[in-house]
Design a protein around this motif. Sequence first.
Motif, PDB file in Angstrom:
ATOM      1  N   LEU A 472      27.495 -49.051   3.542  1.00 54.02           N
ATOM      2  CA  LEU A 472      28.294 -49.511   4.613  1.00 54.02           C
ATOM      3  C   LEU A 472      29.740 -48.718   4.598  1.00 54.02           C
ATOM      4  N   GLN A 473      29.918 -47.942   3.468  1.00 54.85           N
ATOM      5  CA  GLN A 473      31.072 -47.661   3.182  1.00 54.85           C
ATOM      6  C   GLN A 473      31.087 -46.356   2.621  1.00 54.85           C
ATOM      7  N   GLY A 474      32.508 -45.617   1.676  1.00 51.40           N
ATOM      8  CA  GLY A 474      32.161 -44.633   1.196  1.00 51.40           C
ATOM      9  C   GLY A 474      31.547 -44.743  -0.484  1.00 51.40           C
ATOM     10  N   GLN A 475      30.952 -43.564  -0.449  1.00 58.68           N
ATOM     11  CA  GLN A 475      30.265 -42.842  -1.666  1.00 58.68           C
ATOM     12  C   GLN A 475      31.491 -42.085  -2.417  1.00 58.68           C
ATOM     13  N   HIS A 476      31.810 -43.314  -3.834  1.00 56.85           N
ATOM     14  CA  HIS A 476      32.718 -41.904  -4.135  1.00 56.85           C
ATOM     15  C   HIS A 476      32.829 -41.534  -6.055  1.00 56.85           C
ATOM     16  N   SER A 477      31.108 -41.839  -6.536  1.00 53.03           N
ATOM     17  CA  SER A 477      31.281 -41.003  -8.129  1.00 53.03           C
ATOM     18  C   SER A 477      28.917 -40.581  -7.737  1.00 53.03           C
ATOM     19  N   VAL A 478      28.922 -40.356  -8.231  1.00 51.61           N
ATOM     20  CA  VAL A 478      27.463 -39.939  -8.667  1.00 51.61           C
ATOM     21  C   VAL A 478      27.322 -39.041 -10.090  1.00 51.61           C
ATOM     22  N   THR A 479      26.019 -39.579 -10.733  1.00 52.65           N
ATOM     23  CA  THR A 479      25.306 -38.968 -11.868  1.00 52.65           C
ATOM     24  C   THR A 479      23.635 -39.267 -12.089  1.00 52.65           C
ATOM     25  N   TYR A 480      23.286 -38.461 -12.685  1.00 52.12           N
ATOM     26  CA  TYR A 480      22.280 -38.475 -12.765  1.00 52.12           C
ATOM     27  C   TYR A 480      21.690 -39.062 -14.178  1.00 52.12           C
ATOM     28  N   SER A 481      20.350 -39.910 -14.289  1.00 49.18           N
ATOM     29  CA  SER A 481      20.149 -40.401 -15.675  1.00 49.18           C
ATOM     30  C   SER A 481      19.633 -39.100 -16.419  1.00 49.18           C
ATOM     31  N   SER A 482      19.662 -39.361 -17.909  1.00 50.64           N
ATOM     32  CA  SER A 482      18.817 -38.278 -19.037  1.00 50.64           C
ATOM     33  C   SER A 482      18.136 -37.971 -18.846  1.00 50.64           C
ATOM     34  N   ASP A 483      17.428 -38.385 -18.214  1.00 53.41           N
ATOM     35  CA  ASP A 483      15.540 -37.868 -17.870  1.00 53.41           C
ATOM     36  C   ASP A 483      16.106 -36.924 -16.904  1.00 53.41           C
ATOM     37  N   GLY A 484      16.023 -36.926 -15.858  1.00 51.29           N
ATOM     38  CA  GLY A 484      16.429 -36.565 -14.106  1.00 51.29           C
ATOM     39  C   GLY A 484      15.715 -37.334 -13.611  1.00 51.29           C
ATOM     40  N   ASN A 485      15.170 -38.159 -13.355  1.00 53.05           N
ATOM     41  CA  ASN A 485      14.645 -39.117 -12.520  1.00 53.05           C
ATOM     42  C   ASN A 485      15.273 -39.758 -11.746  1.00 53.05           C
ATOM     43  N   ARG A 486      16.652 -40.450 -11.974  1.00 57.85           N
ATOM     44  CA  ARG A 486      17.392 -41.172 -11.378  1.00 57.85           C
ATOM     45  C   ARG A 486      18.537 -41.268 -10.806  1.00 57.85           C
ATOM     46  N   ILE A 487      18.861 -40.593  -9.917  1.00 56.69           N
ATOM     47  CA  ILE A 487      20.353 -40.331  -9.140  1.00 56.69           C
ATOM     48  C   ILE A 487      20.997 -42.021  -9.043  1.00 56.69           C
ATOM     49  N   ALA A 488      22.044 -42.117  -9.406  1.00 57.98           N
ATOM     50  CA  ALA A 488      23.501 -42.793  -9.190  1.00 57.98           C
ATOM     51  C   ALA A 488      24.066 -42.436  -8.637  1.00 57.98           C
ATOM     52  N   ILE A 489      24.549 -43.988  -7.827  1.00 57.75           N
ATOM     53  CA  ILE A 489      25.984 -43.746  -6.951  1.00 57.75           C
ATOM     54  C   ILE A 489      27.216 -44.544  -6.430  1.00 57.75           C
ATOM     55  N   GLY A 490      28.065 -44.508  -6.425  1.00 58.93           N
ATOM     56  CA  GLY A 490      29.179 -45.625  -7.319  1.00 58.93           C
ATOM     57  C   GLY A 490      29.347 -45.457  -5.426  1.00 58.93           C
ATOM     58  N   PRO A 525      23.080 -42.294 -22.498  1.00 56.99           N
ATOM     59  CA  PRO A 525      21.532 -41.024 -22.764  1.00 56.99           C
ATOM     60  C   PRO A 525      20.522 -41.925 -23.039  1.00 56.99           C
ATOM     61  N   ASP A 526      20.352 -43.021 -23.735  1.00 62.49           N
ATOM     62  CA  ASP A 526      18.356 -43.082 -24.172  1.00 62.49           C
ATOM     63  C   ASP A 526      18.762 -44.192 -22.282  1.00 62.49           C
ATOM     64  N   GLY A 527      19.187 -43.965 -21.305  1.00 60.34           N
ATOM     65  CA  GLY A 527      18.836 -44.644 -20.139  1.00 60.34           C
ATOM     66  C   GLY A 527      18.803 -46.186 -19.561  1.00 60.34           C
ATOM     67  N   ASN A 528      18.709 -46.710 -21.229  1.00 57.08           N
ATOM     68  CA  ASN A 528      19.241 -48.641 -20.559  1.00 57.08           C
ATOM     69  C   ASN A 528      19.877 -49.164 -20.220  1.00 57.08           C
ATOM     70  N   VAL A 529      20.835 -48.388 -20.057  1.00 61.45           N
ATOM     71  CA  VAL A 529      22.171 -49.369 -19.701  1.00 61.45           C
ATOM     72  C   VAL A 529      22.981 -48.311 -18.402  1.00 61.45           C
ATOM     73  N   LEU A 530      23.632 -49.201 -17.467  1.00 59.86           N
ATOM     74  CA  LEU A 530      24.032 -48.132 -16.775  1.00 59.86           C
ATOM     75  C   LEU A 530      25.659 -49.004 -16.326  1.00 59.86           C
ATOM     76  N   ALA A 531      26.620 -48.022 -16.381  1.00 57.78           N
ATOM     77  CA  ALA A 531      27.641 -48.666 -16.266  1.00 57.78           C
ATOM     78  C   ALA A 531      28.766 -47.674 -15.140  1.00 57.78           C
ATOM     79  N   ALA A 532      29.890 -48.243 -14.464  1.00 57.44           N
ATOM     80  CA  ALA A 532      31.010 -48.359 -13.238  1.00 57.44           C
ATOM     81  C   ALA A 532      31.954 -48.707 -13.384  1.00 57.44           C
TER      82      ALA A 532
END
Length: 558
Positions: A472-490, A525-532
């Motif tokens: 609905l609004q802007g995208q301000h940050s982005v990263t991949y998970s360490s295994d490359g399977n997921r993209i997270a966008i803030g 790094p282990d992919g179990n926690v996501l922070a923003a």
Amino acid sequence: MIRLWDGEARRITAELPLPATCRALQFSVDGSRLAVVTEDLAVLIWEVAGGRLVEQRRLLGAASSPGRLGHQLGVISRNLQRYARVVESRQVQLFDLSTGGEIWSGIAADEGVMALALNSDGSLLATGGGFVESIVRIWDVAGGTEIAQLQAHQTYVRNIAFWPDGQRLATASGDQTIHIWDVSRLNDLVDNPVVREGRRRFWRPYTITRPAGTLRGHRDEVWSIALPPDLRTLVSGGKDGVISVWDTEVNATEHVPVKLPVTVREWSFTPDSRAIVVLDKEGWLTRWQGEQYQERTPIYQFSAATGPVLIAPDGRLVAASRSDKAEIEVLNLDQRTVQLEIGSAEDPQLAVAFLKTPGQLVTRQLKTGALLKWDANTGELLASWETGGAGLGRAHVSPSGEWLFHLDREGTGYLWNTFSRQESRVESGMRQIHQAAFSPDESQLVFVNWLGFAQVWATEPPKQLAAIRGFLQGQHSVTYSSDGNRIAIGSNAREAVKLWDARTFQELVTLEGEGSLFMSVAFSPDGNVLAACNGNGELHLWRAPPPEALRALPADRL
């Protein structure tokens, strides 16, 4: 004409003639009968098995036309006893189908009623308004009283559906979400008005602002929903052209973040994922650890003149710029001392990125725009790249340093291979690009902009793979998970972070947070926690669903 189909055999079993256009139809709870209300106000009830017309009457006291085209909505309760329709955009009429008589009518929206639903026994009516309002109103059918308001959508409500058992209600909106509401106790409000004055009873609508669950995944307005009789599955369709099948027992709103009790300036997970190294607004560099990352161990306090800070992926080095000095200070966290200074007053530098090779730091010369690779332990210059001069905008470096992605002041992207020294122009058509990230294997590049769009590109050869929308609004940050399977966008608030499958580019889950401008996001790094972290320096931490759990939900996209 109404045609009845055998779904398994895929053939027509009966054709039922109608005197006028159908405006509403409904099967009875047991499926044995079908009720139809036509445009000329005829009520017809048929036996499904034999196709025999068993009841026929007309609605009494109703205008022959329900109003403007587009607002000719009508619904029948599953017990085939109640019919509701919209008249002249804002008004709703309720009828008793057993007699054809009107029960009541009234104004149900400020501008126009966009959605209607009756529960199975016809005792409750839900209405959704648009376009200037987003409230869902619940009405007592017998008394014509508004007893509740559901307030969570950000724009108009396009479709509403009660579950067959009457315990829950689903609402679909132009804000790209489907909310699920617990309405099991709303009938109790009919007999319990909240305000009494003398001998008269008054009802003040009960307000519900938090749904029991929220389904996110559509990339545009959600237009329609349907509920199979299993009390669990929901099917939706939207403006994005996608039909989604949801398991409504999986509740995406259960992902409640933990927040650190400090205002965060910079931060990074440690390699073992057990701690987060944080620079707070007081200048303290601190390690936070424990099950909820609430245990504090101070490391070092920087001076008030310290500016932007980079924390190395291995958690051992920190590169800090200072407003009172031209040099970049490299701090050794193990020894808690400044081990190196890079740059000078004649050659001011800005730290750009630490590489995955321990101790390697990339900086940018402010005068020339050149990027330099250093051994941050010895101060040895390892490589340099001329990539656009002093007018260079933001630069992004792949984990190994093989790829550079940088932007000119117009937002045009350039992809530079530091090994082959070949540069490719990235014709994205996007402006206001804000952040970019490389996948761990460096085969993909994703970048996001302030306008709410993202693109994913292959690096070699450069080619667009996908466009990511749905914010609905802007995208301000982005990263991949360490295994490359997921993209997270803030992004912001209710869309603090969205997760996407990096192979299919389907949305997986939306994580709600507090505040806006989530300018940094990272997986442990282990992919179990996501922070923003948001614009107020509030660092949010979510326990991310494991990849195998997310991959098991390709259709649901929860």
